[in-house]
Enzyme design. Sequence first.
Site: not given
Length: 249
Positions: A127, A140
Site C-alpha cells: 500500500s 494497517y
Amino acid sequence: MKTVLITGTSSGYGRHTALHFHAQGWNVVATMRTPRPDVLPVSDRLRVVALDVTDPESIAAALDAAGPVDALVNNAGVPSISVFEGTPMARVREVFETNTFGAMATTQAVLPLFRERGSGVIVNVTSSVVLGHMPLSAVYKASKMAVEGFTASLALELAPFGVYAKTVEPGACLTTNFAARATNGTPLDELVPAPYAPWAKKAMAEFTGQNLFTQESDVAETVWRAVHDTTGQLRFPAGPDAVQLAQAK
C-alpha cells in the site's frame, strides 16, 4: 503459456489484476476465500479456486489444484481504519494474520517449486501507506511495512536461484470497498474514541479531498510490469498519488 496465481480476486485490485493477465494471454488461477465464479469471465485459461491464506491446509490444496505456476501475486488483505487506542488487539492480530502472515505463508509454499526450477516471481501487494505519513492507519501500515521488509530481504535470498520478489504499492482508490470493509459499515466517529473524534474527522476530510487517486487498472498494470521486470527494481508504486509519494521520499 505462463500461469499466475493471484490471491483475493473477488473484487478490487485482485479482480482487475486477474482480468489484465487473462487479457494478456496468461493462464490465471484466481483464488478467493469464498469462490465467486460470476465475478470473472468464463474461460479455459481462467480458474477460480478456493483459498484462505490464513489456513495452511487451504493453501496446500489451492497450490495442488493450481499446478505449476510462474508467478504468485499476494493481493489478499483486510483493511483497517481507526486510531490505535481504539483498535482491539484481536483486530490487530486479524489484520496481521491475513496481510502479513498470509502473504508469507503462500510465499513459503511456492518457494520450493520456484527455487528448484530456477525461475518464478513473487509480487506482494502492499500500500502507499508505506510511502508517507498516513493518519488512521497504524495497524494497517504496520502490517504492510512488515511485508515490505520481508520482501526486501527475501529478494536477496532468492536472487541466486533466479527467482524474484517485489512489492507493488497501490495508492488510494475510491472505487474499491476498502473503507466499507475497514469499518464494517460503521461510521468512523463511532469507532474512534471520543477524544480523537475531531482530529479523525479532519484527517478523513483531508484524505478524501486530495486531488490524486488510484484506479484498479493502475494496480493491475503495475503488477504486470513488476512480474515482467528484470532490472532488479524492488518496489513499484501504483497510481499517480502513490508515484507522487514515492518521488517525494
